[in-house]
Design a protein around this motif. Sequence first.
Motif, PDB file in Angstrom:
ATOM      1  N   SER A   1     -92.364  19.630 -10.165  1.00 33.06           N
ATOM      2  CA  SER A   1     -91.006  19.195  -9.850  1.00 33.06           C
ATOM      3  C   SER A   1     -90.075  19.160 -11.060  1.00 33.06           C
ATOM      4  CB  SER A   1     -91.037  17.807  -9.182  1.00 33.06           C
ATOM      5  OG  SER A   1     -89.737  17.428  -8.762  1.00 33.06           O
ATOM      6  N   PHE A   2     -89.793  20.311 -11.632  1.00 33.45           N
ATOM      7  CA  PHE A   2     -88.727  20.397 -12.639  1.00 33.45           C
ATOM      8  C   PHE A   2     -87.392  20.112 -11.949  1.00 33.45           C
ATOM      9  CE2 PHE A   2     -92.156  21.922 -14.851  1.00 33.45           C
ATOM     10  CZ  PHE A   2     -91.917  22.685 -15.979  1.00 33.45           C
ATOM     11  N   ALA A   3     -87.103  20.860 -10.878  1.00 38.65           N
ATOM     12  CA  ALA A   3     -85.956  20.631  -9.980  1.00 38.65           C
ATOM     13  C   ALA A   3     -84.617  20.549 -10.705  1.00 38.65           C
ATOM     14  CB  ALA A   3     -86.184  19.368  -9.147  1.00 38.65           C
ATOM     15  N   ASN A   4     -84.503  21.232 -11.844  1.00 38.01           N
ATOM     16  CA  ASN A   4     -83.303  21.104 -12.671  1.00 38.01           C
ATOM     17  C   ASN A   4     -83.234  22.302 -13.621  1.00 38.01           C
ATOM     18  OD1 ASN A   4     -81.441  20.431 -14.727  1.00 38.01           O
ATOM     19  ND2 ASN A   4     -81.880  18.251 -14.541  1.00 38.01           N
ATOM     20  N   PRO A   5     -82.312  23.248 -13.385  1.00 35.85           N
ATOM     21  CA  PRO A   5     -82.249  24.434 -14.253  1.00 35.85           C
ATOM     22  C   PRO A   5     -82.026  24.106 -15.725  1.00 35.85           C
ATOM     23  CG  PRO A   5     -81.013  24.809 -12.234  1.00 35.85           C
ATOM     24  CD  PRO A   5     -81.391  23.363 -12.243  1.00 35.85           C
ATOM     25  N   ALA A   6     -81.177  23.124 -16.014  1.00 32.20           N
ATOM     26  CA  ALA A   6     -80.913  22.781 -17.416  1.00 32.20           C
ATOM     27  C   ALA A   6     -82.168  22.236 -18.084  1.00 32.20           C
ATOM     28  CB  ALA A   6     -79.778  21.761 -17.511  1.00 32.20           C
TER      29      ALA A   6
ATOM     30  N   ALA B   1     -84.333  30.617 -10.182  1.00 34.18           N
ATOM     31  CA  ALA B   1     -84.005  31.184  -8.872  1.00 34.18           C
ATOM     32  C   ALA B   1     -84.562  30.301  -7.755  1.00 34.18           C
ATOM     33  CB  ALA B   1     -84.563  32.600  -8.766  1.00 34.18           C
ATOM     34  N   ALA B   2     -85.783  29.808  -7.942  1.00 36.16           N
ATOM     35  CA  ALA B   2     -86.386  28.924  -6.938  1.00 36.16           C
ATOM     36  C   ALA B   2     -85.595  27.630  -6.804  1.00 36.16           C
ATOM     37  CB  ALA B   2     -87.838  28.625  -7.313  1.00 36.16           C
ATOM     38  N   GLN B   3     -85.110  27.109  -7.915  1.00 33.42           N
ATOM     39  CA  GLN B   3     -84.321  25.879  -7.875  1.00 33.42           C
ATOM     40  C   GLN B   3     -82.989  26.080  -7.149  1.00 33.42           C
ATOM     41  OE1 GLN B   3     -84.291  25.333 -12.073  1.00 33.42           O
ATOM     42  NE2 GLN B   3     -86.290  24.331 -12.130  1.00 33.42           N
ATOM     43  N   LEU B   4     -82.329  27.192  -7.414  1.00 29.57           N
ATOM     44  CA  LEU B   4     -81.063  27.481  -6.734  1.00 29.57           C
ATOM     45  C   LEU B   4     -81.285  27.689  -5.242  1.00 29.57           C
ATOM     46  CD1 LEU B   4     -79.425  29.879  -9.345  1.00 29.57           C
ATOM     47  CD2 LEU B   4     -78.871  27.470  -8.934  1.00 29.57           C
ATOM     48  N   LEU B   5     -82.363  28.377  -4.895  1.00 29.94           N
ATOM     49  CA  LEU B   5     -82.693  28.557  -3.483  1.00 29.94           C
ATOM     50  C   LEU B   5     -82.998  27.211  -2.835  1.00 29.94           C
ATOM     51  CD1 LEU B   5     -83.364  30.268  -1.008  1.00 29.94           C
ATOM     52  CD2 LEU B   5     -85.675  30.576  -1.929  1.00 29.94           C
ATOM     53  N   GLY B   6     -83.767  26.376  -3.531  1.00 30.89           N
ATOM     54  CA  GLY B   6     -84.081  25.052  -3.005  1.00 30.89           C
ATOM     55  C   GLY B   6     -82.842  24.203  -2.808  1.00 30.89           C
TER      56      GLY B   6
ATOM     57  N   ALA C   1     -89.378  21.107  -4.172  1.00 32.27           N
ATOM     58  CA  ALA C   1     -88.964  19.957  -4.982  1.00 32.27           C
ATOM     59  C   ALA C   1     -87.448  19.859  -5.066  1.00 32.27           C
ATOM     60  CB  ALA C   1     -89.554  20.071  -6.385  1.00 32.27           C
ATOM     61  N   THR C   2     -86.770  20.978  -5.296  1.00 31.29           N
ATOM     62  CA  THR C   2     -85.319  20.954  -5.434  1.00 31.29           C
ATOM     63  C   THR C   2     -84.644  20.713  -4.098  1.00 31.29           C
ATOM     64  OG1 THR C   2     -85.592  22.575  -7.215  1.00 31.29           O
ATOM     65  CG2 THR C   2     -83.361  22.147  -6.468  1.00 31.29           C
ATOM     66  N   ALA C   3     -85.170  21.309  -3.036  1.00 32.30           N
ATOM     67  CA  ALA C   3     -84.610  21.078  -1.712  1.00 32.30           C
ATOM     68  C   ALA C   3     -84.691  19.597  -1.345  1.00 32.30           C
ATOM     69  CB  ALA C   3     -85.342  21.923  -0.672  1.00 32.30           C
ATOM     70  N   GLY C   4     -85.817  18.974  -1.636  1.00 29.89           N
ATOM     71  CA  GLY C   4     -85.973  17.551  -1.339  1.00 29.89           C
ATOM     72  C   GLY C   4     -85.015  16.690  -2.129  1.00 29.89           C
TER      73      GLY C   4
END
Length: 244
Positions: free
Chosen positions: A179-184, A208-213, A140-143
Amino acid sequence: MLHRRVLAELVGTGALVAAVVGSGIQAAALSDDVGVRLLANSLASAIALGLLIALLGPVSGAHLNPVVTLCAWWSRRRAGSRVPGREVALYLLAQPVGAAAGALLAETMFGRAPGGRAGGWSWSTQVRSDGHLLLGETVATAGLVLLVVGLERLGRARLAPLAVAAYIGAAIWFTSSGSFANPAATVGRSLTDSFTGIAPGSLPGFIAAQLLGGLLGAVLAALLFGASPTPGTSPPSRTSQSSC
């Protein structure tokens, strides 16, 4: 002015999380059907995100997301622009503070704050730590990063309000994580034990998954679109939706 940009990030992230959490609480109260709940939550979240990007983009870039802020910082450094560390730090501070405030605001609006009729506030108890959920969050974050970067590289950043909102609305459905896709926003959502919550113990894995994405999305975007806007296109202004 810097204080206006930081305030825009704080208010914008707070409003986004309030919309996500509030629509989740409302949907759960109105329907027992999980599909209906998810549909209502995804529509409200996507519409709110698009409106906030359109409104606040000219002020702060409408990052509303630490991953986007870090991408913008890296992009400007790579282009040789001086990036004030204080501005980046203030954005990264304002976003989670705004997210927490937005979650608590939503809880309060629905009578779930301390002393409220619904039993008071509590941390989320929804554990989201399975490997397939972390994979979904990476995707989700990569996209998201690929989309934002691609729009900038192609000189089409003006489409960000509609495109980003449409992507998040779709990704809520096609990714296992929602799809949270947002650490904050993820931090803010740990403050609500509702349909959209996430248990505090699941935060490290999700972030961690979001930063990797975000990193994967940036690498893929560089391979697809290059490191600069396509020749002949007009790059977005500094205050438009930024990317890495």
